[in-house]
Design a protein around this motif. Structure first.
Motif, PDB file in Angstrom:
ATOM      1  N   PHE A  76       7.585  13.172   9.672  1.00  0.00           N
ATOM      2  CA  PHE A  76       7.539  13.169   8.212  1.00  0.00           C
ATOM      3  C   PHE A  76       8.908  12.880   7.591  1.00  0.00           C
ATOM      4  O   PHE A  76       8.985  12.312   6.514  1.00  0.00           O
ATOM      5  N   LEU A  77       9.992  13.242   8.294  1.00  0.00           N
ATOM      6  CA  LEU A  77      11.320  12.885   7.776  1.00  0.00           C
ATOM      7  C   LEU A  77      11.524  11.373   7.841  1.00  0.00           C
ATOM      8  O   LEU A  77      12.156  10.789   6.973  1.00  0.00           O
ATOM      9  N   LEU A  78      10.966  10.746   8.896  1.00  0.00           N
ATOM     10  CA  LEU A  78      11.110   9.286   9.038  1.00  0.00           C
ATOM     11  C   LEU A  78      10.384   8.528   7.930  1.00  0.00           C
ATOM     12  O   LEU A  78      10.639   7.342   7.724  1.00  0.00           O
ATOM     13  N   ALA A  79       9.483   9.223   7.209  1.00  0.00           N
ATOM     14  CA  ALA A  79       8.828   8.582   6.061  1.00  0.00           C
ATOM     15  C   ALA A  79       9.874   8.162   5.029  1.00  0.00           C
ATOM     16  O   ALA A  79       9.706   7.172   4.316  1.00  0.00           O
ATOM     17  N   LEU A  80      10.979   8.931   4.950  1.00  0.00           N
ATOM     18  CA  LEU A  80      12.056   8.578   4.018  1.00  0.00           C
ATOM     19  C   LEU A  80      12.663   7.229   4.394  1.00  0.00           C
ATOM     20  O   LEU A  80      12.991   6.423   3.527  1.00  0.00           O
ATOM     21  N   LEU A  81      12.793   6.993   5.705  1.00  0.00           N
ATOM     22  CA  LEU A  81      13.333   5.704   6.169  1.00  0.00           C
ATOM     23  C   LEU A  81      12.379   4.575   5.792  1.00  0.00           C
ATOM     24  O   LEU A  81      12.794   3.536   5.266  1.00  0.00           O
ATOM     25  N   GLY A  82      11.070   4.799   6.036  1.00  0.00           N
ATOM     26  CA  GLY A  82      10.071   3.788   5.676  1.00  0.00           C
ATOM     27  C   GLY A  82      10.103   3.476   4.187  1.00  0.00           C
ATOM     28  O   GLY A  82      10.097   2.316   3.774  1.00  0.00           O
ATOM     29  N   TYR A  93       4.161  -4.097   2.328  1.00  0.00           N
ATOM     30  CA  TYR A  93       3.169  -4.847   3.106  1.00  0.00           C
ATOM     31  C   TYR A  93       3.658  -5.057   4.545  1.00  0.00           C
ATOM     32  O   TYR A  93       2.953  -4.780   5.518  1.00  0.00           O
ATOM     33  N   ARG A  94       4.908  -5.521   4.669  1.00  0.00           N
ATOM     34  CA  ARG A  94       5.445  -5.792   6.015  1.00  0.00           C
ATOM     35  C   ARG A  94       5.776  -4.500   6.770  1.00  0.00           C
ATOM     36  O   ARG A  94       5.610  -4.437   7.979  1.00  0.00           O
ATOM     37  N   ILE A  95       6.268  -3.497   6.021  1.00  0.00           N
ATOM     38  CA  ILE A  95       6.600  -2.210   6.676  1.00  0.00           C
ATOM     39  C   ILE A  95       5.353  -1.641   7.345  1.00  0.00           C
ATOM     40  O   ILE A  95       5.410  -1.152   8.465  1.00  0.00           O
ATOM     41  N   TYR A  96       4.193  -1.736   6.660  1.00  0.00           N
ATOM     42  CA  TYR A  96       2.972  -1.188   7.262  1.00  0.00           C
ATOM     43  C   TYR A  96       2.674  -1.890   8.580  1.00  0.00           C
ATOM     44  O   TYR A  96       2.413  -1.252   9.596  1.00  0.00           O
ATOM     45  N   LEU A  97       2.703  -3.224   8.573  1.00  0.00           N
ATOM     46  CA  LEU A  97       2.344  -3.987   9.778  1.00  0.00           C
ATOM     47  C   LEU A  97       3.312  -3.682  10.931  1.00  0.00           C
ATOM     48  O   LEU A  97       2.886  -3.509  12.077  1.00  0.00           O
ATOM     49  N   GLY A 157       6.965   5.308   9.181  1.00  0.00           N
ATOM     50  CA  GLY A 157       6.985   4.060   8.402  1.00  0.00           C
ATOM     51  C   GLY A 157       5.719   3.881   7.581  1.00  0.00           C
ATOM     52  O   GLY A 157       5.760   3.445   6.422  1.00  0.00           O
ATOM     53  N   ILE A 158       4.576   4.253   8.185  1.00  0.00           N
ATOM     54  CA  ILE A 158       3.288   4.108   7.490  1.00  0.00           C
ATOM     55  C   ILE A 158       3.197   5.085   6.310  1.00  0.00           C
ATOM     56  O   ILE A 158       2.829   4.712   5.198  1.00  0.00           O
ATOM     57  N   LYS A 159       3.563   6.354   6.567  1.00  0.00           N
ATOM     58  CA  LYS A 159       3.479   7.356   5.496  1.00  0.00           C
ATOM     59  C   LYS A 159       4.422   7.002   4.344  1.00  0.00           C
ATOM     60  O   LYS A 159       4.157   7.332   3.194  1.00  0.00           O
ATOM     61  N   GLY A 160       5.534   6.340   4.660  1.00  0.00           N
ATOM     62  CA  GLY A 160       6.487   5.971   3.617  1.00  0.00           C
ATOM     63  C   GLY A 160       6.113   4.727   2.839  1.00  0.00           C
ATOM     64  O   GLY A 160       6.633   4.498   1.748  1.00  0.00           O
ATOM     65  N   SER A 161       5.210   3.892   3.402  1.00  0.00           N
ATOM     66  CA  SER A 161       4.911   2.621   2.728  1.00  0.00           C
ATOM     67  C   SER A 161       3.481   2.509   2.197  1.00  0.00           C
ATOM     68  O   SER A 161       3.234   1.831   1.207  1.00  0.00           O
ATOM     69  N   MET A 489      12.984   2.590  -6.892  1.00  0.00           N
ATOM     70  CA  MET A 489      13.070   3.596  -5.818  1.00  0.00           C
ATOM     71  C   MET A 489      11.776   4.390  -5.649  1.00  0.00           C
ATOM     72  O   MET A 489      11.792   5.533  -5.197  1.00  0.00           O
ATOM     73  N   ARG A 490      10.655   3.765  -5.972  1.00  0.00           N
ATOM     74  CA  ARG A 490       9.389   4.506  -5.931  1.00  0.00           C
ATOM     75  C   ARG A 490       8.910   4.876  -4.532  1.00  0.00           C
ATOM     76  O   ARG A 490       8.404   5.965  -4.322  1.00  0.00           O
ATOM     77  N   SER A 491       9.046   3.950  -3.594  1.00  0.00           N
ATOM     78  CA  SER A 491       8.569   4.250  -2.234  1.00  0.00           C
ATOM     79  C   SER A 491       9.377   5.389  -1.639  1.00  0.00           C
ATOM     80  O   SER A 491       8.832   6.304  -1.013  1.00  0.00           O
ATOM     81  N   LEU A 492      10.688   5.344  -1.859  1.00  0.00           N
ATOM     82  CA  LEU A 492      11.565   6.405  -1.354  1.00  0.00           C
ATOM     83  C   LEU A 492      11.199   7.745  -1.996  1.00  0.00           C
ATOM     84  O   LEU A 492      11.109   8.769  -1.319  1.00  0.00           O
ATOM     85  N   ALA A 493      10.954   7.724  -3.312  1.00  0.00           N
ATOM     86  CA  ALA A 493      10.622   8.971  -4.018  1.00  0.00           C
ATOM     87  C   ALA A 493       9.280   9.533  -3.548  1.00  0.00           C
ATOM     88  O   ALA A 493       9.135  10.742  -3.348  1.00  0.00           O
ATOM     89  N   THR A 494       8.280   8.651  -3.337  1.00  0.00           N
ATOM     90  CA  THR A 494       6.967   9.121  -2.877  1.00  0.00           C
ATOM     91  C   THR A 494       7.101   9.754  -1.490  1.00  0.00           C
ATOM     92  O   THR A 494       6.417  10.721  -1.163  1.00  0.00           O
ATOM     93  N   ALA A 495       8.027   9.201  -0.685  1.00  0.00           N
ATOM     94  CA  ALA A 495       8.236   9.743   0.667  1.00  0.00           C
ATOM     95  C   ALA A 495       8.830  11.153   0.634  1.00  0.00           C
ATOM     96  O   ALA A 495       8.780  11.866   1.636  1.00  0.00           O
TER      97      ALA A 495
END
Length: 568
Positions: A76-82, A93-97, A157-161, A489-495
């Motif tokens: 779950f911490l790696l979600a911040l990286l994603g 889109y690419r992060i998910y794949l 990566g998936i949880k973050g994107s 910074m929305r993806s980072l904030a959601t993570a």
């Protein structure tokens, strides 16, 4: 016919996204289906991993539990990286794949290890105190941890994107779009729970009864299937273009405000010139300038940072726009809210370990069916699946009519409701544990290994409260962080919602050790040690969590009542 384009968005082929062709509920539907598959693949192993590590890899119960909490915390911490990469350099889109491919490779490694006996420890029939089973070491342990942490990197990566990718599909400039986005977050929790339901029932049963290699293989196949499912929606997605690192912006604003404060001792109004009126001072690269967000004027709140927007700074490279300063203020404002949710996730983490062990000592029969303790999370998952649509279709419309507001219930009210429910959950958990031990004492079965004459459905009560708390808080946090932060910074904030979960896991491990150390010094045995749960002082631990949650709620109220929403 001229079709209007969406500023700041492209389609999957990197062409400008079109309003009437890209985004909407259909695009979000693909994201929700993918989430079911993704969570199934992840939770099928995570929920039952403790059993695999103790039974087949011969780790001790305590080190197995630590490996699992570290694995889940890291995930779950790696979600911040994603989230960070999705905002800054690579699209969601690419992060998910990429992440799905990484997770698949990790699951493949685990499947191969579970399948080939020579890659595991030699099996041993009965371990005695004199000759314990040999635990996994050397190259074999490297294979196990490589597989686990590849999975952690992929899931992170998936949880973050994926949640921000789904939420970006709606037009936030219209009330209808905002309502749909709110519904998306509720249904995201529904999909998460649906994947979890299949994981903790079907796949856990297969792992326990047919073989672990099949459990891992099903997970690997599921995540592999999710890739073409995700790609099927490609033509409908609108993809937010990355706008460079939001973290760089934050450091730049902080550095500029410090330097400019040191350099200038002039009155503030002469120093700060609102550049919202001067187009020459707006950066075209800025996400807010490129997207739909209007340029802002400086607010009085956190006025120290306003110095970063000086017209002639001492260092030209530290020139900041008003929008950049205001976006950093927004992030600083949401941090206390984020910190207040960590205790709730600590309670959730506790209940995924101790509650299963409590239930294992109780009568787990439902009629003639014996329920495996690892399938206990089915309770909160079912509650969340029922609650999500009820909340979306009954509670929210009712609240909208009553309050005559677009949101009905604000994000902070939702998070607060979850925190109150978690306090109640810990009180219920403590009372149920008192009852369980009383039954053990009265029936004289404190030292016996057999099931106590009390049904495990008592444990379902604390799960009911925590399932509801999780639904309110997780969906509330995700939507709150997504809507309140700037687009860049929305993806980072959601993570951050996942990071809160990770910190809850780490805090739970730390709390058990701290409580054991303190209680061990004052009494002969620590509260939670040994192999017999009936001798634990678990109710005391639950009361402690209840009190901590209460104090935390007061802290939350302090910040939440002072918070002013950035968006309408």
């Amino acid at each position: 016919m001229h079709q209007s384009g969406l500023e700041g968005y492209v389609d999957w082929r990197n062409r400008p996204a079109l309003v009437d062709r890209h985004g909407g509920m259909v695009a979000a539907f693909f994201v929700l289906v993918v989430e079911v598959l993704e969570n199934l693949a992840y939770l099928a192993n995570a929920s039952n991993l403790v059993v695999y590590l103790t039974k087949f890899m011969h780790y001790s119960p305590s080190s197995s539990a630590n490996i699992v909490t570290n694995f889940m915390g890291t995930t779950f911490l790696l979600a911040l990286l994603g989230g960070f990469l999705a905002d800054a350099y690579i699209t969601t889109y690419r992060i998910y794949l990429m992440s799905a491919a990484i997770e698949f490779s990790g699951l493949l490694v685990l499947t191969i290890q579970a399948r080939i006996p020579s890659l595991k420890t030699p099996s041993c029939v009965s371990a005695s105190a004199h000759s314990p089973c040999q635990e996994l070491v050397g190259a074999k342990a490297v294979i196990l941890f490589a597989g686990l942490y590849l999975v952690a990197l992929g899931v992170g990566g998936i949880k973050g994107s994926l949640p921000p990718h789904g939420a970006e599909q709606f037009d936030e400039t219209t009330p209808e779009g905002r309502k749909q986005r709110s519904a998306f977050f509720n249904y995201y929790i529904f999909s998460l729970s649906f994947g979890a339901l299949m994981a903790v029932t079907c796949v856990v049963w297969i792992e326990d009864n047919i073989g672990w290699q099949w459990g891992f293989a099903i997970s690997a196949a599921t995540i592999l299937i999710s890739i073409p499912v995700f790609l099927l929606g490609s033509s409908t997605y609108r993809v937010k273009t990355p706008t460079g690192s939001p973290i760089t912006t934050m450091f730049k604003v902080l550095a500029a405000s410090i330097f400019n404060s040191c350099k200038s001792r002039k009155p503030t109004n002469a120093v700060v010139v609102s550049m919202a009126t001067s187009p020459s001072h707006r950066e075209p690269e800025d996400a807010e300038a490129k997207g739909k967000e209007p340029s802002q004027t400086l607010t009085v709140h956190l006025g120290f940072l306003n110095r970063a927007a000086m017209k002639n700074p001492s260092y030209p490279m530290l020139q900041c726009t008003v929008n950049q300063v205001e976006s950093v203020k927004t992030v600083i404002k949401i941090l206390p809210i984020f910190m207040s949710t960590i205790i709730l996730n600590c309670c959730l983490a506790q209940l995924s370990t101790f509650s299963v062990q409590q239930a294992a000592t109780m009568n787990t029969k439902l009629g003639s069916l014996r329920v495996p303790p690892a399938s206990l999370p089915i309770f909160p998952v079912l509650f969340m699946m029922i609650l999500a649509p009820v909340y979306n279709h009954l509670v929210i419309p009712f609240a909208r009519r009553t309050n005559k507001t677009e949101m009905g219930i604000t994000h902070l009210q939702r998070i607060g409701t979850g925190l109150v429910l978690s306090i109640m959950a810990m009180a219920v958990a403590a009372l149920v544990e008192v009852k369980r031990k009383k039954v053990a004492a009265e029936s004289g079965t404190i030292d016996s290994a057999g099931p106590l004459p009390i049904t495990f459905l008592w444990i379902a009560l604390q799960y009911l409260f925590l399932g509801s708390a999780d639904l309110f808080t997780l969906a509330g946090m995700m939507e709150f962080f997504f809507t309140e932060t700037p687009r860049s910074m929305r993806s980072l904030a959601t993570a951050l919602s996942w990071a809160s979960l990770a910190m809850g896991y780490y805090l739970s491990s730390a709390l058990v050790s701290i409580v054991n150390n303190i209680t061990g010094t004052f009494s002969a045995t620590p509260w939670m040690s040994g192999s017999n749960l009936n001798c634990y002082r678990l109710e005391g631990f639950y009361w402690l969590l209840c009190v901590l949650s209460g104090i935390n709620f007061l802290n939350y109220l302090f910040w939440a009542t002072r918070y002013s929403y950035r968006s309408t």
